[in-house]
Design an enzyme around this catalytic site. Structure first.
Site, PDB file in Angstrom:
ATOM      1  N   GLU A  51      24.088 -13.883   9.929  1.00 19.53           N
ATOM      2  CA  GLU A  51      24.835 -14.003  11.181  1.00 19.53           C
ATOM      3  C   GLU A  51      23.854 -13.915  12.348  1.00 19.53           C
ATOM      4  O   GLU A  51      23.170 -12.908  12.525  1.00 19.53           O
ATOM      5  CB  GLU A  51      25.873 -12.886  11.328  1.00 19.53           C
ATOM      6  CG  GLU A  51      26.698 -13.049  12.601  1.00 19.53           C
ATOM      7  CD  GLU A  51      27.282 -11.753  13.139  1.00 19.53           C
ATOM      8  OE1 GLU A  51      28.363 -11.803  13.742  1.00 19.53           O
ATOM      9  OE2 GLU A  51      26.656 -10.686  12.978  1.00 19.53           O
ATOM     10  N   ASP A  66      25.229  -9.171   8.383  1.00 17.18           N
ATOM     11  CA  ASP A  66      25.744  -8.966   9.730  1.00 17.18           C
ATOM     12  C   ASP A  66      24.632  -8.602  10.721  1.00 17.18           C
ATOM     13  O   ASP A  66      23.733  -7.819  10.399  1.00 17.18           O
ATOM     14  CB  ASP A  66      26.776  -7.829   9.677  1.00 17.18           C
ATOM     15  CG  ASP A  66      27.306  -7.441  11.041  1.00 17.18           C
ATOM     16  OD1 ASP A  66      28.041  -8.246  11.634  1.00 17.18           O
ATOM     17  OD2 ASP A  66      26.983  -6.326  11.505  1.00 17.18           O
TER      18      ASP A  66
END
Length: 551
Positions: free
Chosen positions: A270, A205
């Site tokens: 990401e 993330d």
């Protein structure tokens, strides 16, 4: 069942744990709910037939940002179950031929994490440098002009240390100091914990923020912003110094070296397109980290206009910049932070077209739970909001990201079959008609389309790893391309982005393997001409070359 290699996986299915299936009737989805639905994902008679699942965060957390504020990296939040539940899930998933990926949140922790509690207690403890602390300016203001994505300054005053700490997201999510080797060692320890438990990969993330300018210079003003007094929102600055700094890729390489030390594991980064960097520089930088085991998401479709020109330009430029022999594309058109496909692109017919495109492009496509039945953003009233980031903006009109996170629609019964009690978010009223139970019995449903495409993707290597080649001059509003392996196997894809009928001439005649409406295929003439109805797409096998099935 032998574990499928990542190279042979047909797609990755994102599960938002709170919203997939509630097994204990507390209104919140959980791990046992996923175990109960593994047959739907892969092995049941009417299964979706997908080969890998990815969990959004399920770690212990105060839930300030729905689990992205982690208070313990190596455990399961009791609302979702236990580590024993997860071990059972991995065992049963692997037995069904399903790989398991988990979310990894490296940039920040919760302010309730033991590391932060110790770090804030003094300036000379063992964890004092685990986070980014700075003294105030002479006037007491924050150290620089960096902004939080969720609004306001990225610096929060802490009384205990009499210093500011950095938070790129909510103030409850302090940024870790990745320039501290001890932090990097802890992060690698976390990866090893989950890899030893049997997970097959990680979705990493918000990685661009793990490396920042050590001198912490002020970010530059955006072109539209004349002076500091005009800065009102995150987009009013160019975020040159607060992210994407020179140690980003070396730090990611340290993580992927851990992943590479295990057999057949991967990490997906990401990162969204960023105007401060060239698209090619950004993508090839991430691909260059460790292409054997890691790759970035391609999120460009999330902002693409629904048109043949927009999507063909995006795909053709991307496929043209990567090396198909070593780089794995990861096309993603919706997720827990973005509007659902059927909502973003204007309707269910448009969503069918995007689905056929996504599942016939190269690489590893990512399907967000519920997109396979045509779920749309659900209506959320202001007093039903659970996404607390809304309130950090002081915005009393936005409902944030809740509309794309509502419960999975399993049946047309009460609470859509998700739970026997009131769910944590309201169920979309459309669930009476749009649900798994109905669509599993409808040969022309969204579910039938995804099931057919995923089966073809499993059966034919050409759809996963074949070469990609655009077909030029296919006609107005048409995006067309070929997939091929050597001279022996060819397929063509033609997508009509218009609300009008369009005629397309393909390079060769053939027969249709799949259409956006699985029970009503258009005809193809001997000369390769096919008439596509509004928003219709087709996958065509070239009649001169028969495909080789993998199974």
């Amino acid at each position: 069942m032998a574990r499928k290699r990542w190279a042979n996986v047909n797609a990755l299915y994102q599960i938002y744990p709170r919203s997939f299936m509630d097994s204990n009737d507390d209104g919140v989805g959980d791990l046992r709910g996923v175990i109960d639905r593994l047959a739907y994902i892969k092995s049941g008679e009417k299964s979706l037939g997908i080969d890998a699942i990815w969990f959004s965060p399920f770690y212990p957390s105060p839930q300030a940002d729905m689990g992205y504020d982690v208070s313990e990296y190596c455990d399961i939040n009791p609302m979702f179950g236990s580590l024993d539940d997860f071990r059972e899930l991995i065992e049963k998933a692997h037995a069904s031929g399903i790989k398991v990926m988990v979310d990894f949140v490296p940039n920040h922790t919760s302010d309730q994490h033991p590391w932060f509690l110790e770090s804030q207690s003094s300036r000379d403890n063992d964890k004092s440098d685990f986070y980014t602390w700075r003294d105030a300016r002479a006037d007491g203001s924050p150290p620089n002009n960096w902004l939080s994505i969720f609004g306001g300054s990225a610096w929060q005053w802490n009384e205990s240390r009499q210093q500011y700490y950095l938070h790129t997201f909510l103030k409850e999510q302090p940024d870790l100091n990745w320039d501290n080797p001890a932090v990097r060692q802890e992060m690698k320890r976390v990866l090893k914990f989950w890899l030893d438990l049997g997970v097959d990969g990680f979705r990493a993330d918000a990685v661009r923020w793990i490396s920042k300018d050590p001198h912490q210079r002020d970010d530059l003003l955006a072109a539209h912003c004349p002076d500091e007094q005009s800065v009102r929102s995150f987009d009013d600055l160019q975020h040159k110094y607060s992210r994407f700094w020179e140690n980003l890729f070396p730090y990611l390489r340290e993580l992927t070296d851990v992943v590479a030390s295990y057999d057949d594991r991967i990490m997906i980064f990401e990162d969204y397109p960023d105007g401060n960097y060239g698209t090619q520089e950004q993508y090839l930088g991430f691909y260059g980290v460790n292409p054997d085991v890691s790759m970035p998401f391609n999120f460009e479709g999330l902002g693409a206009k629904f048109s043949a020109e927009s999507f063909s330009t995006m795909v053709n430029e991307f496929q043209g910049m990567i090396n198909p022999d070593i780089h794995t594309p990861v096309y993603c058109f919706s997720n827990h932070d973005q509007a659902r496909i059927a909502t973003r692109y204007g309707g269910t017919e448009q969503a069918r077209l995007v689905a056929l495109m996504q599942l016939t492009l190269p690489g590893l496509p990512v399907v967000y739970y519920g997109d396979e039945i045509g779920m749309t953003n659900a209506p959320i009233q202001f007093d039903e909001i659970q996404d607390k980031s809304v309130f950090s903006h002081g915005n009393d009109e936005s409902v944030g990201r809740d509309p794309e996170r509502t419960p999975m629609q399993w049946t047309g019964e009460k609470n859509a079959g998700f739970s026997q009690v009131k769910p944590w978010l309201p169920v979309d009223p459309i669930s009476k008609k749009v649900n798994v139970d109905v669509e599993q019995h409808d040969p022309d449903s969204f579910f039938a389309l995804y099931q057919r495409l995923l089966k073809l993707r499993s059966q034919y290597e050409i759809l996963r790893m074949g070469e990609y080649e655009p077909i030029g001059d296919a006609g107005d509003d048409i995006f067309a391309y070929a997939r091929w392996i050597g001279k022996e196997q060819h397929v063509f894809v033609a997508l009509n982005f218009s609300k009008e009928t369009r005629r397309v001439t393909l390079p060769h005649a053939g027969f249709i393997l799949c259409s956006t409406h699985p029970v009503d295929y258009p005809a193809i003439g001997a000369n390769g001409v096919v008439t596509l109805r509004p928003y219709e797409g087709v996958l065509v096998e070239c009649s001169e070359h028969r495909l080789q099935r993998d199974n």
